[in-house]
Design a protein around this motif. Structure first.
Motif, PDB file in Angstrom:
ATOM      1  N   THR A 111      32.620  29.911 -95.021  1.00  0.00           N
ATOM      2  CA  THR A 111      32.227  31.145 -94.346  1.00  0.00           C
ATOM      3  C   THR A 111      31.523  30.767 -93.044  1.00  0.00           C
ATOM      4  OG1 THR A 111      30.177  31.225 -95.612  1.00  0.00           O
ATOM      5  CG2 THR A 111      32.029  32.514 -96.462  1.00  0.00           C
ATOM      6  N   LEU A 112      31.542  31.698 -92.081  1.00  0.00           N
ATOM      7  CA  LEU A 112      30.939  31.451 -90.771  1.00  0.00           C
ATOM      8  C   LEU A 112      29.642  32.224 -90.610  1.00  0.00           C
ATOM      9  CD1 LEU A 112      34.063  31.790 -88.464  1.00  0.00           C
ATOM     10  CD2 LEU A 112      33.204  29.755 -89.618  1.00  0.00           C
ATOM     11  N   ARG A 113      28.769  31.690 -89.775  1.00  0.00           N
ATOM     12  CA  ARG A 113      27.577  32.422 -89.359  1.00  0.00           C
ATOM     13  C   ARG A 113      27.762  32.811 -87.892  1.00  0.00           C
ATOM     14  NH1 ARG A 113      26.218  27.226 -88.295  1.00  0.00           N
ATOM     15  NH2 ARG A 113      24.842  26.864 -86.526  1.00  0.00           N
ATOM     16  N   ASN A 114      26.946  33.712 -87.417  1.00  0.00           N
ATOM     17  CA  ASN A 114      27.007  34.138 -86.020  1.00  0.00           C
ATOM     18  C   ASN A 114      26.461  33.021 -85.139  1.00  0.00           C
ATOM     19  OD1 ASN A 114      27.760  36.521 -87.211  1.00  0.00           O
ATOM     20  ND2 ASN A 114      25.928  37.637 -86.662  1.00  0.00           N
ATOM     21  N   ALA A 115      27.352  32.384 -84.405  1.00  0.00           N
ATOM     22  CA  ALA A 115      26.968  31.245 -83.562  1.00  0.00           C
ATOM     23  C   ALA A 115      28.169  30.830 -82.721  1.00  0.00           C
ATOM     24  CB  ALA A 115      26.496  30.079 -84.430  1.00  0.00           C
ATOM     25  N   PRO A 116      27.988  29.885 -81.799  1.00  0.00           N
ATOM     26  CA  PRO A 116      29.103  29.452 -80.963  1.00  0.00           C
ATOM     27  C   PRO A 116      30.091  28.540 -81.687  1.00  0.00           C
ATOM     28  CG  PRO A 116      27.033  28.492 -80.188  1.00  0.00           C
ATOM     29  CD  PRO A 116      26.714  29.350 -81.355  1.00  0.00           C
ATOM     30  N   LEU A 117      31.357  28.743 -81.395  1.00  0.00           N
ATOM     31  CA  LEU A 117      32.469  27.889 -81.814  1.00  0.00           C
ATOM     32  C   LEU A 117      32.807  27.053 -80.582  1.00  0.00           C
ATOM     33  CD1 LEU A 117      34.961  27.848 -84.068  1.00  0.00           C
ATOM     34  CD2 LEU A 117      36.126  28.941 -82.191  1.00  0.00           C
ATOM     35  N   THR A 118      32.931  25.744 -80.745  1.00  0.00           N
ATOM     36  CA  THR A 118      33.153  24.861 -79.600  1.00  0.00           C
ATOM     37  C   THR A 118      34.512  24.193 -79.710  1.00  0.00           C
ATOM     38  OG1 THR A 118      30.767  24.447 -79.600  1.00  0.00           O
ATOM     39  CG2 THR A 118      32.123  23.010 -78.248  1.00  0.00           C
ATOM     40  N   ILE A 119      35.323  24.339 -78.663  1.00  0.00           N
ATOM     41  CA  ILE A 119      36.693  23.822 -78.647  1.00  0.00           C
ATOM     42  C   ILE A 119      36.791  22.714 -77.602  1.00  0.00           C
ATOM     43  CG2 ILE A 119      39.115  24.418 -78.260  1.00  0.00           C
ATOM     44  CD1 ILE A 119      38.194  27.393 -78.763  1.00  0.00           C
ATOM     45  N   TYR A 120      37.296  21.552 -78.029  1.00  0.00           N
ATOM     46  CA  TYR A 120      37.521  20.417 -77.131  1.00  0.00           C
ATOM     47  C   TYR A 120      39.031  20.230 -77.000  1.00  0.00           C
ATOM     48  CZ  TYR A 120      32.622  19.444 -78.008  1.00  0.00           C
ATOM     49  OH  TYR A 120      31.251  19.535 -78.099  1.00  0.00           O
ATOM     50  N   ALA A 121      39.582  20.507 -75.831  1.00  0.00           N
ATOM     51  CA  ALA A 121      41.029  20.406 -75.614  1.00  0.00           C
ATOM     52  C   ALA A 121      41.517  18.975 -75.756  1.00  0.00           C
ATOM     53  CB  ALA A 121      41.406  20.963 -74.246  1.00  0.00           C
ATOM     54  N   THR A 122      40.747  18.027 -75.225  1.00  0.00           N
ATOM     55  CA  THR A 122      41.072  16.606 -75.319  1.00  0.00           C
ATOM     56  C   THR A 122      39.784  15.832 -75.561  1.00  0.00           C
ATOM     57  OG1 THR A 122      40.824  16.267 -72.934  1.00  0.00           O
ATOM     58  CG2 THR A 122      43.046  16.769 -73.731  1.00  0.00           C
TER      59      THR A 122
END
Length: 85
Positions: free
Chosen positions: A43-54
C-alpha cells in the motif's frame, strides 16, 4: 535492460514507460524497484514517487496520494488514488 513502469489513476493511465528505477512511498517505508525485482504488493502513503529514466539521471518526482503498488514479472504498476498535476 529496463523496468516497465505504469502509473494508473481512476481517471486514466498516466504513464507507461521503461525506466531504470522507481522509488515508491510504501506505507511501511520507501522502496526502490529495478528490473528483476522480486514480486510483491504494497500500500502507498501520501508522498513523492521518484522516477529515474536512466542510471544517474535527474529524477522526476510525482506526488501520489494513496493506492497500491504491484511488482511482478511484467514490471511495476502503481495504482494511485490521486496524483498532483
Amino acid at each position: 535492460m529496463a523496468l516497465k513502469f505504469e502509473l494508473v489513476t481512476p481517471a486514466r493511465l498516466e504513464r507507461s514507460i521503461e525506466v531504470y528505477m522507481v522509488t515508491v512511498p510504501g506505507a511501511e517505508g520507501d522502496f526502490s524497484v529495478l528490473e528483476g525485482h522480486a514480486p510483491f504488493m504494497a500500500t502507498l502513503r501520501n508522498a513523492p514517487l521518484t522516477i529515474y529514466a536512466t542510471q544517474g539521471a535527474a529524477p522526476e518526482v510525482i506526488e501520489v496520494e494513496g493506492g497500491f503498488a504491484e511488482v511482478n514479472e511484467s514490471g511495476l504498476t502503481v495504482l494511485a488514488e490521486h496524483i498532483a498535476s
